[in-house]
Design an enzyme around this catalytic site. Structure first.
Site, PDB file in Angstrom:
ATOM      1  N   LEU A   1      43.790 -23.006   7.850  1.00 37.70           N
ATOM      2  CA  LEU A   1      43.925 -21.797   8.649  1.00 37.70           C
ATOM      3  C   LEU A   1      44.115 -22.611   9.995  1.00 37.70           C
ATOM      4  O   LEU A   1      43.241 -23.353  10.541  1.00 37.70           O
ATOM      5  CB  LEU A   1      43.087 -20.925   8.580  1.00 37.70           C
ATOM      6  N   ASP A   2      45.155 -22.079  11.152  1.00 42.06           N
ATOM      7  CA  ASP A   2      44.944 -22.412  12.166  1.00 42.06           C
ATOM      8  C   ASP A   2      44.014 -21.972  13.095  1.00 42.06           C
ATOM      9  O   ASP A   2      43.204 -21.007  12.851  1.00 42.06           O
ATOM     10  CB  ASP A   2      46.347 -22.147  13.036  1.00 42.06           C
ATOM     11  N   VAL A   3      43.646 -22.595  14.492  1.00 45.17           N
ATOM     12  CA  VAL A   3      42.566 -22.162  15.088  1.00 45.17           C
ATOM     13  C   VAL A   3      42.166 -20.792  15.322  1.00 45.17           C
ATOM     14  O   VAL A   3      41.137 -20.290  15.538  1.00 45.17           O
ATOM     15  CB  VAL A   3      42.430 -23.064  16.349  1.00 45.17           C
ATOM     16  N   ASN A   4      43.317 -20.126  15.613  1.00 45.68           N
ATOM     17  CA  ASN A   4      43.377 -18.809  15.925  1.00 45.68           C
ATOM     18  C   ASN A   4      43.240 -17.763  14.777  1.00 45.68           C
ATOM     19  O   ASN A   4      43.444 -16.704  14.869  1.00 45.68           O
ATOM     20  CB  ASN A   4      44.605 -18.471  17.048  1.00 45.68           C
ATOM     21  N   THR A   5      43.286 -18.375  13.444  1.00 47.54           N
ATOM     22  CA  THR A   5      43.268 -17.246  12.472  1.00 47.54           C
ATOM     23  C   THR A   5      42.078 -17.278  11.957  1.00 47.54           C
ATOM     24  O   THR A   5      41.299 -18.471  11.689  1.00 47.54           O
ATOM     25  CB  THR A   5      44.416 -18.129  11.354  1.00 47.54           C
TER      26      THR A   5
END
EC number: 5.4.99.22
Length: 290
Positions: free
Chosen positions: A109-113
């Protein structure tokens, strides 16, 4: 019977097959004193000596291993990497320590998810769950910013062209909100980098919040705090194994009831702490008014 080296190492919990292929290509793996090459095959015997970065590692037969799976509630701001050169928090920081194995992330999951991220000790299970050919559903709750009309929803369902090929949501369901801030639940059957965000951006809509709420039939556990984890029981673990055609496990290391009691106790402690803070502020306010 001989097997591919990366498959043996993945099954023994030393990384996903993709990770292991990378370290073999980098010349970091040796078998009985010789640098391994991608495509090498080995037969697991008591005398087999495999080293990674010069360190002798354990490679036990799969029958001796117990597959374990964690459901982790990833917060925003954590990176899906084992080590960050800048010292930023990673998804591995809060996981329970293991002996003779390690946790392997099932996808990223990307850092902002935020939301559900699965971890397992079985590299073969991780590899199969991530592989696009398995078409394992991922569901996300998405808050979008921008005008969303029927034409855009139709494009997202039928498919749009991204820089790495065509993509589409399997399902899109409106789930609340007003004006230009709305929530949708969407599903995908692959895990390309930032795919949910890029799909919406392709039709001129920005994603302002993104939460993964389901992987296959495994939901984000209710009551699990951000940064918290819980271990899947035998039935849930075997559901994932059967989903990707791996033999079922017959035993589990998880004490499920103990895990549930721990979650409940944490909830009670947080509630007591909030109550104490509210009561204290009320008493303080009363004294000031007097």
């Amino acid at each position: 019977m001989s097997e591919k080296l990366q498959k043996v190492l993945a099954r023994a919990g030393h990384g996903s097959r993709r990770e292991i292929e990378s370290i073999i290509e980098a010349g970091r793996v040796s078998v009985d004193g010789k640098i391994a090459k991608l495509g090498d095959r080995v037969e697991v015997t008591p005398g087999l000596k495999i080293r990674i970065d010069g360190h002798l590692i354990s490679v036990r037969e799969s029958a001796e291993q117990i597959c374990r799976v964690l459901a982790y509630y990833k917060p925003e701001g954590e990176l899906c990497t084992r080590n960050d050169p800048e010292g930023r928090p990673t998804v591995f920081d809060r996981l329970p320590k293991l002996r003779g194995a390690r946790w392997i992330a099932v996808g990223r999951l990307d850092v902002n998810t935020c939301g559900l991220l699965l971890f397992t000790t079985d590299g073969e299970l991780a590899n199969r769950l991530m592989h696009p050919s398995r078409e394992v559903e991922r569901e996300y709750a998405v808050r979008v910013f921008g005008q969303v009309d029927d034409a855009k929803l139709r494009d997202l369902s039928r498919g749009v062209q991204l820089e790495d090929g065509p993509a589409a949501f399997k399902t899109i369901k409106f789930s609340g909100g007003e004006g230009i801030n709305q929530w949708y639940n969407v599903t995908l059957t692959e895990g390309r980098n930032r795919e949910v965000r890029r799909l919406w951006e392709a039709v001129g809509v920005q994603v302002s919040r993104l939460i993964r709420v389901r992987y296959g039939d495994i939901p984000l556990p209710k009551g699990l705090p951000r940064g918290g984890w819980t271990e899947l029981d035998l039935a849930q673990t075997n559901y994932l194994r059967e989903l990707v055609e791996l033999p079922p496990e017959t035993s589990s290391k998880v004490a499920v009831e103990k895990d549930r009691r721990r979650m409940k106790a944490n909830q009670i402690r947080r509630a007591v702490k909030r109550h104490s803070q509210v009561s204290g502020s009320r008493r303080s306010g009363g004294r000031n008014n007097g």
